[in-house]
Design a protein around this motif. Structure first.
Motif, PDB file in Angstrom:
ATOM      1  N   TRP A  25       0.829  -1.203   0.000  1.00 32.41           N
ATOM      2  CA  TRP A  25       0.000   0.000   0.000  1.00 32.41           C
ATOM      3  C   TRP A  25       0.868   1.259   0.000  1.00 32.41           C
ATOM      4  N   ASP A  26       1.890   1.296   0.870  1.00 34.01           N
ATOM      5  CA  ASP A  26       2.749   2.480   0.976  1.00 34.01           C
ATOM      6  C   ASP A  26       3.502   2.778  -0.307  1.00 34.01           C
ATOM      7  N   ASP A  27       3.737   1.756  -1.103  1.00 33.38           N
ATOM      8  CA  ASP A  27       4.558   1.943  -2.293  1.00 33.38           C
ATOM      9  C   ASP A  27       3.788   1.788  -3.596  1.00 33.38           C
ATOM     10  N   GLY A  28       2.475   2.082  -3.584  1.00 36.53           N
ATOM     11  CA  GLY A  28       1.712   2.223  -4.814  1.00 36.53           C
ATOM     12  C   GLY A  28       0.972   1.009  -5.338  1.00 36.53           C
ATOM     13  N   PHE A  29       1.075  -0.126  -4.665  1.00 39.17           N
ATOM     14  CA  PHE A  29       0.372  -1.328  -5.115  1.00 39.17           C
ATOM     15  C   PHE A  29      -0.781  -1.582  -4.154  1.00 39.17           C
ATOM     16  N   ARG A  30      -1.938  -1.042  -4.492  1.00 40.21           N
ATOM     17  CA  ARG A  30      -3.045  -0.970  -3.528  1.00 40.21           C
ATOM     18  C   ARG A  30      -4.220  -1.890  -3.814  1.00 40.21           C
ATOM     19  N   LEU A  31      -4.132  -2.704  -4.838  1.00 39.85           N
ATOM     20  CA  LEU A  31      -5.221  -3.636  -5.135  1.00 39.85           C
ATOM     21  C   LEU A  31      -4.822  -5.030  -4.662  1.00 39.85           C
ATOM     22  N   GLU A  32      -5.445  -5.486  -3.611  1.00 39.58           N
ATOM     23  CA  GLU A  32      -5.105  -6.805  -3.091  1.00 39.58           C
ATOM     24  C   GLU A  32      -5.881  -7.865  -3.857  1.00 39.58           C
ATOM     25  N   ARG A  33      -5.181  -8.852  -4.410  1.00 36.64           N
ATOM     26  CA  ARG A  33      -5.804  -9.905  -5.201  1.00 36.64           C
ATOM     27  C   ARG A  33      -5.749 -11.272  -4.536  1.00 36.64           C
ATOM     28  N   GLY A  34      -5.385 -11.307  -3.264  1.00 40.83           N
ATOM     29  CA  GLY A  34      -5.445 -12.556  -2.515  1.00 40.83           C
ATOM     30  C   GLY A  34      -4.136 -13.322  -2.481  1.00 40.83           C
ATOM     31  N   VAL A  35      -4.242 -14.522  -1.939  1.00 39.81           N
ATOM     32  CA  VAL A  35      -3.082 -15.385  -1.743  1.00 39.81           C
ATOM     33  C   VAL A  35      -3.004 -16.402  -2.870  1.00 39.81           C
ATOM     34  N   GLU A  36      -1.801 -16.594  -3.386  1.00 40.60           N
ATOM     35  CA  GLU A  36      -1.577 -17.614  -4.405  1.00 40.60           C
ATOM     36  C   GLU A  36      -0.742 -18.738  -3.802  1.00 40.60           C
ATOM     37  N   ASN A  37      -0.580 -19.814  -4.541  1.00 47.52           N
ATOM     38  CA  ASN A  37       0.175 -20.969  -4.065  1.00 47.52           C
ATOM     39  C   ASN A  37       1.531 -20.560  -3.522  1.00 47.52           C
ATOM     40  N   GLY A  38       1.903 -21.123  -2.398  1.00 48.62           N
ATOM     41  CA  GLY A  38       3.201 -20.844  -1.809  1.00 48.62           C
ATOM     42  C   GLY A  38       3.211 -19.686  -0.843  1.00 48.62           C
ATOM     43  N   GLY A  39       2.047 -19.097  -0.557  1.00 52.58           N
ATOM     44  CA  GLY A  39       1.977 -17.992   0.384  1.00 52.58           C
ATOM     45  C   GLY A  39       2.252 -16.624  -0.221  1.00 52.58           C
ATOM     46  N   TRP A  40       2.173 -16.517  -1.537  1.00 53.49           N
ATOM     47  CA  TRP A  40       2.435 -15.251  -2.221  1.00 53.49           C
ATOM     48  C   TRP A  40       1.179 -14.383  -2.237  1.00 53.49           C
ATOM     49  N   LEU A  41       1.279 -13.170  -1.722  1.00 47.90           N
ATOM     50  CA  LEU A  41       0.191 -12.190  -1.780  1.00 47.90           C
ATOM     51  C   LEU A  41       0.381 -11.349  -3.035  1.00 47.90           C
ATOM     52  N   ARG A  42      -0.664 -11.262  -3.833  1.00 51.23           N
ATOM     53  CA  ARG A  42      -0.591 -10.616  -5.156  1.00 51.23           C
ATOM     54  C   ARG A  42      -1.187  -9.216  -5.103  1.00 51.23           C
ATOM     55  N   TYR A  43      -0.442  -8.244  -5.685  1.00 48.04           N
ATOM     56  CA  TYR A  43      -0.883  -6.848  -5.699  1.00 48.04           C
ATOM     57  C   TYR A  43      -0.602  -6.193  -7.053  1.00 48.04           C
ATOM     58  N   PRO A  44      -1.632  -5.801  -7.785  1.00 48.80           N
ATOM     59  CA  PRO A  44      -1.424  -4.881  -8.902  1.00 48.80           C
ATOM     60  C   PRO A  44      -1.582  -3.441  -8.392  1.00 48.80           C
ATOM     61  N   SER A  45      -1.391  -2.491  -9.281  1.00 46.75           N
ATOM     62  CA  SER A  45      -1.531  -1.082  -8.939  1.00 46.75           C
ATOM     63  C   SER A  45      -2.629  -0.466  -9.797  1.00 46.75           C
ATOM     64  N   THR A  46      -3.252   0.574  -9.284  1.00 50.22           N
ATOM     65  CA  THR A  46      -4.259   1.284 -10.076  1.00 50.22           C
ATOM     66  C   THR A  46      -3.608   2.263 -11.045  1.00 50.22           C
ATOM     67  N   THR A  47      -2.350   2.597 -10.815  1.00 52.05           N
ATOM     68  CA  THR A  47      -1.695   3.635 -11.617  1.00 52.05           C
ATOM     69  C   THR A  47      -0.476   3.158 -12.392  1.00 52.05           C
ATOM     70  N   ALA A  48      -0.109   1.903 -12.233  1.00 54.74           N
ATOM     71  CA  ALA A  48       1.086   1.392 -12.917  1.00 54.74           C
ATOM     72  C   ALA A  48       0.798   0.022 -13.504  1.00 54.74           C
ATOM     73  N   ARG A  49       1.490  -0.301 -14.593  1.00 56.21           N
ATOM     74  CA  ARG A  49       1.331  -1.611 -15.220  1.00 56.21           C
ATOM     75  C   ARG A  49       2.153  -2.640 -14.465  1.00 56.21           C
ATOM     76  N   GLY A  50       1.660  -3.852 -14.493  1.00 59.74           N
ATOM     77  CA  GLY A  50       2.403  -4.932 -13.855  1.00 59.74           C
ATOM     78  C   GLY A  50       1.849  -5.278 -12.489  1.00 59.74           C
ATOM     79  N   GLU A  51       2.330  -6.388 -11.988  1.00 62.88           N
ATOM     80  CA  GLU A  51       1.905  -6.871 -10.683  1.00 62.88           C
ATOM     81  C   GLU A  51       3.127  -7.275  -9.879  1.00 62.88           C
ATOM     82  N   ILE A  52       2.932  -7.292  -8.570  1.00 60.82           N
ATOM     83  CA  ILE A  52       3.968  -7.787  -7.674  1.00 60.82           C
ATOM     84  C   ILE A  52       3.359  -8.869  -6.799  1.00 60.82           C
ATOM     85  N   TRP A  53       4.214  -9.733  -6.293  1.00 59.43           N
ATOM     86  CA  TRP A  53       3.830 -10.737  -5.316  1.00 59.43           C
ATOM     87  C   TRP A  53       4.839 -10.633  -4.185  1.00 59.43           C
TER      88      TRP A  53
END
Length: 175
Positions: A25-53
């Motif tokens: 949230w603090d660094d611009g990735f504010r859309l939480e998309r839940g947990v994926e296999n292996g305990g990875w929390l997925r976050y896209p951004s409303t203002t930037a392309r791409g996703e982070i886990w």
């Protein structure tokens, strides 16, 4: 080595989820998309392309960051990579939340500033072309997509460039 093996908390508990959510949230990735296999929390951004886990080991890390943007992955190649691969193209390991926050800030700034439209257009244009030739492996697809063969010749470009550069330097006080 067995001591180097990182096993993220799966599913993420309160501490990991809270720290990851705050960092994202603090660094611009504010859309939480839940947990994926292996305990990875997925976050896209409303203002930037791409996703982070992001994944972590409680209570104080290490923290793992996986990104899917190829340009950002190339720019961050100097960061410590993780032996554990994540869902993105590149995965990095951080021993502290401070280091994770710094990396996320850099990722966000790169994601919003690196253009990906030219690369996407290039990939679309070269998708059906042969990727190698006998004379120059891998070069013909790129030359065709960029239209290098049909570009007009620019005679004396070097001389015109130098004249403009000299005038620019004189105008702005450079020698």
């Amino acid at each position: 080595m067995a001591g180097d093996l990182i096993v993220p908390e799966d599913p993420p508990g309160f501490v990991v989820r809270s720290e990851v959510q705050k960092a994202a949230w603090d660094d611009g990735f504010r859309l939480e998309r839940g947990v994926e296999n292996g305990g990875w929390l997925r976050y896209p951004s409303t203002t930037a392309r791409g996703e982070i886990w992001i994944a972590g080991v409680p209570p104080r890390g290490p923290w793992l960051l996986s990104i899917d943007h190829p340009g950002v992955a190339a720019e961050l190649a100097v960061l410590p990579s993780s032996a554990l691969s994540g869902p993105g193209l590149a995965t990095f390991k951080f021993n502290s939340l401070t280091a994770l926050h710094a990396a996320l800030d850099r990722v966000y700034k790169l994601v919003v500033s690196l253009p990906d439209a030219p690369l996407a257009r290039f990939r679309a244009q070269t998708a059906g072309l042969p990727q190698t030739t006998e004379a120059s492996p891998g070069l013909s697809a790129a030359r065709t997509a960029l239209g290098i063969g049909s570009a007009p010749r620019l005679p004396n470009l070097r001389d015109a460039y130098r004249a403009n550069l000299t005038a620019h330097r004189a105008r702005h006080g450079f020698r």
